[in-house]
Design a protein around this motif. Sequence first.
Motif, PDB file in Angstrom:
ATOM      1  N   ASP A 126      31.813 -13.413  17.256  1.00 50.70           N
ATOM      2  CA  ASP A 126      32.519 -14.070  15.826  1.00 50.70           C
ATOM      3  C   ASP A 126      31.509 -14.160  14.503  1.00 50.70           C
ATOM      4  O   ASP A 126      30.554 -15.134  15.009  1.00 50.70           O
ATOM      5  N   PRO A 127      31.433 -14.046  13.699  1.00 55.64           N
ATOM      6  CA  PRO A 127      30.903 -14.404  13.037  1.00 55.64           C
ATOM      7  C   PRO A 127      30.683 -16.198  12.367  1.00 55.64           C
ATOM      8  O   PRO A 127      29.328 -15.961  10.744  1.00 55.64           O
ATOM      9  N   TYR A 128      31.452 -16.903  12.797  1.00 58.55           N
ATOM     10  CA  TYR A 128      31.302 -18.720  12.643  1.00 58.55           C
ATOM     11  C   TYR A 128      29.870 -18.610  13.741  1.00 58.55           C
ATOM     12  O   TYR A 128      29.411 -19.080  13.371  1.00 58.55           O
ATOM     13  N   THR A 129      30.098 -19.231  14.525  1.00 57.38           N
ATOM     14  CA  THR A 129      30.041 -19.177  16.484  1.00 57.38           C
ATOM     15  C   THR A 129      29.239 -18.514  17.542  1.00 57.38           C
ATOM     16  O   THR A 129      28.570 -18.882  18.304  1.00 57.38           O
ATOM     17  N   VAL A 130      28.725 -17.349  16.805  1.00 54.10           N
ATOM     18  CA  VAL A 130      28.809 -16.284  18.099  1.00 54.10           C
ATOM     19  C   VAL A 130      26.873 -15.352  17.264  1.00 54.10           C
ATOM     20  O   VAL A 130      26.106 -15.926  17.435  1.00 54.10           O
ATOM     21  N   THR A 131      27.853 -14.876  16.020  1.00 51.08           N
ATOM     22  CA  THR A 131      26.515 -14.032  15.461  1.00 51.08           C
ATOM     23  C   THR A 131      25.484 -14.647  14.998  1.00 51.08           C
ATOM     24  O   THR A 131      24.875 -14.136  15.028  1.00 51.08           O
ATOM     25  N   PRO A 132      25.739 -15.145  14.433  1.00 51.89           N
ATOM     26  CA  PRO A 132      24.768 -16.186  14.214  1.00 51.89           C
ATOM     27  C   PRO A 132      23.792 -16.238  14.948  1.00 51.89           C
ATOM     28  O   PRO A 132      22.075 -16.672  14.662  1.00 51.89           O
ATOM     29  N   LEU A 133      23.600 -16.057  16.568  1.00 52.09           N
ATOM     30  CA  LEU A 133      22.997 -16.417  17.667  1.00 52.09           C
ATOM     31  C   LEU A 133      22.421 -15.316  17.787  1.00 52.09           C
ATOM     32  O   LEU A 133      21.209 -14.766  18.057  1.00 52.09           O
ATOM     33  N   TRP A 134      23.102 -14.399  16.560  1.00 49.70           N
ATOM     34  CA  TRP A 134      22.748 -12.658  17.792  1.00 49.70           C
ATOM     35  C   TRP A 134      22.474 -12.422  18.967  1.00 49.70           C
ATOM     36  O   TRP A 134      21.570 -11.696  19.346  1.00 49.70           O
ATOM     37  N   PRO A 135      23.738 -12.586  19.594  1.00 47.30           N
ATOM     38  CA  PRO A 135      23.209 -12.134  21.474  1.00 47.30           C
ATOM     39  C   PRO A 135      23.888 -10.371  21.464  1.00 47.30           C
ATOM     40  O   PRO A 135      24.851  -9.963  20.636  1.00 47.30           O
ATOM     41  N   ASP A 136      22.621 -10.152  22.242  1.00 46.39           N
ATOM     42  CA  ASP A 136      22.782  -8.744  21.755  1.00 46.39           C
ATOM     43  C   ASP A 136      24.221  -7.851  22.843  1.00 46.39           C
ATOM     44  O   ASP A 136      23.885  -8.932  24.230  1.00 46.39           O
ATOM     45  N   THR A 137      24.361  -6.744  22.846  1.00 49.47           N
ATOM     46  CA  THR A 137      25.293  -6.187  23.518  1.00 49.47           C
ATOM     47  C   THR A 137      24.508  -5.967  25.088  1.00 49.47           C
ATOM     48  O   THR A 137      25.404  -6.691  25.654  1.00 49.47           O
ATOM     49  N   VAL A 138      23.707  -5.757  25.314  1.00 51.59           N
ATOM     50  CA  VAL A 138      22.842  -5.765  26.439  1.00 51.59           C
ATOM     51  C   VAL A 138      23.281  -7.097  27.057  1.00 51.59           C
ATOM     52  O   VAL A 138      23.608  -6.966  28.672  1.00 51.59           O
ATOM     53  N   SER A 139      22.414  -8.457  26.481  1.00 50.28           N
ATOM     54  CA  SER A 139      22.824  -9.661  27.350  1.00 50.28           C
ATOM     55  C   SER A 139      23.631 -10.378  27.319  1.00 50.28           C
ATOM     56  O   SER A 139      24.575 -10.757  28.712  1.00 50.28           O
ATOM     57  N   ILE A 140      25.122  -9.649  26.010  1.00 51.06           N
ATOM     58  CA  ILE A 140      26.497  -9.546  26.894  1.00 51.06           C
ATOM     59  C   ILE A 140      27.198  -9.105  28.657  1.00 51.06           C
ATOM     60  O   ILE A 140      27.506 -10.019  28.650  1.00 51.06           O
ATOM     61  N   ALA A 141      26.622  -8.078  28.351  1.00 51.15           N
ATOM     62  CA  ALA A 141      27.162  -7.130  29.264  1.00 51.15           C
ATOM     63  C   ALA A 141      26.387  -7.507  30.739  1.00 51.15           C
ATOM     64  O   ALA A 141      26.943  -8.046  32.013  1.00 51.15           O
ATOM     65  N   ALA A 142      25.387  -8.093  30.618  1.00 48.72           N
ATOM     66  CA  ALA A 142      24.451  -8.491  32.019  1.00 48.72           C
ATOM     67  C   ALA A 142      25.212  -9.999  32.319  1.00 48.72           C
ATOM     68  O   ALA A 142      25.062 -10.547  33.412  1.00 48.72           O
ATOM     69  N   LEU A 143      25.419 -10.433  31.624  1.00 46.53           N
ATOM     70  CA  LEU A 143      26.485 -11.956  31.391  1.00 46.53           C
ATOM     71  C   LEU A 143      27.761 -11.445  32.668  1.00 46.53           C
ATOM     72  O   LEU A 143      27.730 -12.145  33.777  1.00 46.53           O
ATOM     73  N   GLN A 144      28.052 -10.942  32.404  1.00 48.77           N
ATOM     74  CA  GLN A 144      29.572  -9.889  33.095  1.00 48.77           C
ATOM     75  C   GLN A 144      29.117  -9.950  34.372  1.00 48.77           C
ATOM     76  O   GLN A 144      29.451 -10.397  35.053  1.00 48.77           O
ATOM     77  N   ALA A 145      27.769  -8.447  34.264  1.00 54.32           N
ATOM     78  CA  ALA A 145      27.638  -8.435  35.233  1.00 54.32           C
ATOM     79  C   ALA A 145      26.813 -10.254  36.869  1.00 54.32           C
ATOM     80  O   ALA A 145      27.663  -9.738  37.506  1.00 54.32           O
ATOM     81  N   ARG A 146      26.718 -10.647  35.822  1.00 59.59           N
ATOM     82  CA  ARG A 146      26.094 -11.707  36.828  1.00 59.59           C
ATOM     83  C   ARG A 146      27.186 -12.514  37.976  1.00 59.59           C
ATOM     84  O   ARG A 146      27.237 -12.345  38.530  1.00 59.59           O
ATOM     85  N   LEU A 147      28.256 -12.330  36.867  1.00 61.99           N
ATOM     86  CA  LEU A 147      28.965 -13.162  36.642  1.00 61.99           C
ATOM     87  C   LEU A 147      30.386 -12.999  37.848  1.00 61.99           C
ATOM     88  O   LEU A 147      30.226 -13.477  39.230  1.00 61.99           O
ATOM     89  N   GLY A 148      30.048 -11.340  37.735  1.00 56.60           N
ATOM     90  CA  GLY A 148      30.401 -10.618  39.095  1.00 56.60           C
ATOM     91  C   GLY A 148      30.095 -10.771  40.484  1.00 56.60           C
ATOM     92  O   GLY A 148      30.551 -10.886  41.496  1.00 56.60           O
ATOM     93  N   LEU A 149      28.597 -10.846  40.285  1.00 53.43           N
ATOM     94  CA  LEU A 149      27.562 -10.962  41.491  1.00 53.43           C
ATOM     95  C   LEU A 149      27.887 -12.176  42.057  1.00 53.43           C
ATOM     96  O   LEU A 149      28.194 -12.115  43.828  1.00 53.43           O
ATOM     97  N   ASP A 150      27.598 -13.053  41.202  1.00 57.05           N
ATOM     98  CA  ASP A 150      28.208 -14.651  41.713  1.00 57.05           C
ATOM     99  C   ASP A 150      29.234 -14.818  42.756  1.00 57.05           C
ATOM    100  O   ASP A 150      29.231 -15.697  43.730  1.00 57.05           O
ATOM    101  N   GLN A 151      30.850 -14.070  42.215  1.00 51.59           N
ATOM    102  CA  GLN A 151      31.708 -14.510  43.100  1.00 51.59           C
ATOM    103  C   GLN A 151      32.236 -12.682  43.490  1.00 51.59           C
ATOM    104  O   GLN A 151      33.077 -13.235  43.972  1.00 51.59           O
ATOM    105  N   GLY A 152      31.655 -11.967  43.427  1.00 54.99           N
ATOM    106  CA  GLY A 152      31.308 -11.230  44.668  1.00 54.99           C
ATOM    107  C   GLY A 152      32.699 -10.150  44.755  1.00 54.99           C
ATOM    108  O   GLY A 152      32.559  -9.674  45.053  1.00 54.99           O
ATOM    109  N   ALA A 153      32.280 -10.095  43.149  1.00 55.17           N
ATOM    110  CA  ALA A 153      33.383  -9.225  43.086  1.00 55.17           C
ATOM    111  C   ALA A 153      32.625  -7.314  43.321  1.00 55.17           C
ATOM    112  O   ALA A 153      33.518  -6.304  43.294  1.00 55.17           O
TER     113      ALA A 153
END
Lengths: 355, 320, 389
Positions: A126-153
């Motif tokens: 999202d160019p308004y509320t997300v890109t200006p923070l420049w979250p990189d694609t690896v970090s986003i995937a890492a968020l997803q990975a941790r979510l799965g670890l935490d929830q036992g997926a």
Amino acid sequence: MRDVSVVGFAQRQMREFDGSPNCVELLVPVLGELWEQTGWSKTDIGFWCSGSSDYLAGRSFSFVTAIDALGAVPPISESHVEMDAAWALYEAWLKIQTGEADSALVYGFGKSSASPLRRTLALQLDPYTVTPLWPDTVSIAALQARLGLDQGAWDEKALAEVAARSRSAAVDNEYAIRKGATSVDDVLAQPLFADPLRRWDCAPVTDGAAGMIIAATDAPLFDRVRERSAAITGFAHHTDASSLGLRDLLRAPSAAAAAQAAGVSDGAAIDVAELHAPFSHQELILRRELGLGDDTEINPSGGALAANPMFSAGLVRIGEAAARVWSGRARTALAHATSGPALQQNLVCVLEGAS
Amino acid sequence: MNASASLHAQMHVEFPYTRSLGPVLSRFMTGLAAGRIVGGVLADGRVAVPPPEFDPTTLAPVTEFRDVAGSGEVVTWSWVDEPLPGQPLDRPFAWALIRLDGADTPLLHAVAADSAAAMSTGMRVRARWGEERAGAITDLVFEPSDGEPLATVSTGSTTEGDVTGITTPVVLDYEYVASPEESAFGRGLKEGRILAQSCPTCHKVYVPPRGACPVDGVPTDEPHELADTGIVTTFCIVNVPYLGQKIPPPYVSAYVLLDGADIAFLHLVLGTEASDVRMGMRVRAVWKPEAERTYSLENISHFEPTGEPDADFETYKKHL
Amino acid sequence: MSKQRAAVIGVGQTHYRAKRPDVSMPGLLREAIDRALEDAGMTFADIDAVVVGKAPDLFEGVMMPELFLAESIGAVGKPLLRVHTAGSVGGSTAIVAASLVQSGVHKRVLTVAYEKQSESNAMWALSVPVPFTMPVHAGAGGYFAPHVRAYIRRSGAPSEVGAMVAAKDRQNALRNPYAHLHNEGTTVETVLASQMLWDPVRYDETCPSSDGACAMVIAAEDVVETRGVEAPAWIHGQVMRSEPLAYSERDQVNPRAGRDAAAYLWKQVGITDPLEEIDCAEIYVPFSWFEPMWMENLGFAAEGEGWKLTERGVTALDGSLPVNMSGGVLSSNPIGASGMIRFAEAALQVRGRAGEHQVDGARRALGHAYGGGSQFFAMWVVGSEKPTN
């Protein structure tokens, strides 16, 4: 619906391509291989379509000069999507379904190494509320990975199994850039790269190009390539939302929907699945969404963890699946492609050997 | 240096995009300028932060808003060891999905934590507001909060009126690599030579040479050194200034067909009144001094008329 | 294996302006999409797939914007494609959307093309310097002006033809509430008096830079029949042709790709005399001289004679083959959308829904778009009756 088959596939991948951003120097030999495989020439192609990205190249209309590699004189029926070439293949398949072409040549290319890829892909958000923070694609995937670890997926070991299996399988893939006999312990011994992901959990930055020829089986020119053809028996794609806060990151409903629309009713019946999972945990999500069985061989090519040439990686999955059908290793193969952050958009292509 | 090594150069692509916000994002950004976080109320009653413009289920515009707290809990997080240019912090930090108190959906943002060990799913974080706020998502970062609720920052907006637009610079740096043909051509130009190549199939002489002959799809690899004289096929007189243009208008931008070439390329014609330039006019290159040369056609400063008779229209009309 | 019949049953456009500071990108698209859905009598729930078209990502600084737009344009849970074929993209996007229906894969497709180029600067986005390349031409105008000069030389056209086209299109735009430029009092004289920008192209012979979006709903024959759609615009035929940007002896004035595309299209729809059998045309004219050039390229006039159609008033709103009744690209140019606007305006004509710029009794209309250095062409013919082919 017309029956359409994959009759040719070629690829080139490397860590850093010492050549131009439009990859013409790669496309020329890729096309050459396609002509060799099929015995065809450019006059046998009814429609051409490519997938690539201006932002990967750093300039507008970057796909235009790639057309030089096709020898597009006399003029051709041609189109382009600013997406992975797997979607260009879909547009080509549609063209054949309308009866306006009997055959199509699809290609994709990209030099991910030209600029830090993980940063460039922040522009997909999202160019308004997300890109200006420049979250990189690896970090986003890492968020997803941790979510799965935490929830036992999944757990660390399950991720490491994917990474180890992929790296090991890639030994047999001459085009893979990351390969080697690897055990789960080897992976777990690696340091964290983007906690909780290790480097081997993430696809390597890869430059490359790939091309594919498909043809309608009811067309006369198909007889020349009948021997080496893989029938496309299902082809569909869907998308989820982009916003990370508005979806369940442990799921990829669009992958399940694409599989269903592609006619996959029993994932366990799939012999080989080539899944475009640029991160190890994403393979686990996809296996579940696609309903694949324990007996399905996943990513014999090594998958995206072995090589991930942006904008052709999805097409490469389809090509690798087709290759297994040609060789007789699979009677039914499923290929998957993804686009956008955290498995937002997904495409499924089902291939079957000639009966 | 390896004579066949490709030429490399840096490309800097930068623009300060100005984005108008529309009604929903304007509420959100105006809130940020005032140190408030505004969520949108969805049709199913959930409060979403940031507020989406359109409801994800009904697709109707979101029209109801609610302030949420500036503190909340971490739903998930990841660690950045080496921040990339433009990211919110320039030392290691965490990305997190943060569910603020009062919101039902999490917000993606950065947490200024000392180390990965300081991060945990479920921990409490709170907003740390910048002193100067533009009304943008970058007006704040988050930091671990040891649990005390955060009082709303009500120092008032540091921005006058409603925020209706934001500026979001996009800066990218690329390494550009030239093809073998471009590189050979560039090297020739540095030496003051025009090294064209022809296609082995159709034998047309291309300048600049190409990675693939556009007609036959094979590299142009037969060398042809060309003289730096030729004709103008067609041209225009440029009167309009534009960003990055170095030559003062009016000047002539022309297609120059070198003697022996089968394709023209764009260049400048100077050294005469623009109004004197004609289709078919014979020209010769004026080179920059060797010390000023790089690897492009800019090594030729411009073309100037030779004074010879114009070429006959019939001889070049197929190149138009 | 036969193509399913498809028709345009809804059209929506935004008001095109130099800047649309009142909306975000999603808001801009929704303005066009909501109008198209309303025109079609449909909601998002009725839509099977969405096809987005847009020119280079650098214009707005968003990579693959269909991804972040998905949740705003009703694409979540559906197939979503994004086409990019340079300036012809609006046209090729419509063609891809049509093929989703003609192939039998979907029944109701929403397609939208847009550009919010005021967020950056179009000239900048088109001219980012490339290493080892000499930057010479001043934007698109500088690129095309030499070829306009070549056309004038080859055809012997009188020098005021360009001004005639500009005056006509700007006058037409006054009847189109969506058009960007509403310049009252534009005449051949005022255009000739405007500043020469890239000789021979003048300021008033040049398109504006606009923000805007255009959307259509395309439906299958059985949907049209079941819903009793009153005035569908049946898609009679479509074509895309591309050629390389630069090759030896390439004709840049009368490009072969355009000629081949038109010839294929006329044959596909059974037209042998386009000037007679086409009632009106929306063709992509960003610099006024492209009208006579394209009239020749499309086969409405013999080579070298396209300018005569303009000069004689054939292409005027009350002429025998009106061209760019909407004001054309010369009056509104959101680059990514302009091709689709041509296709949509052609559909509006044969539906009888073009308001004050309606050509009476228009039954078959041409929509045309081109892109790049005159190398990508996309065209379609739509009609008020079902195609017989």
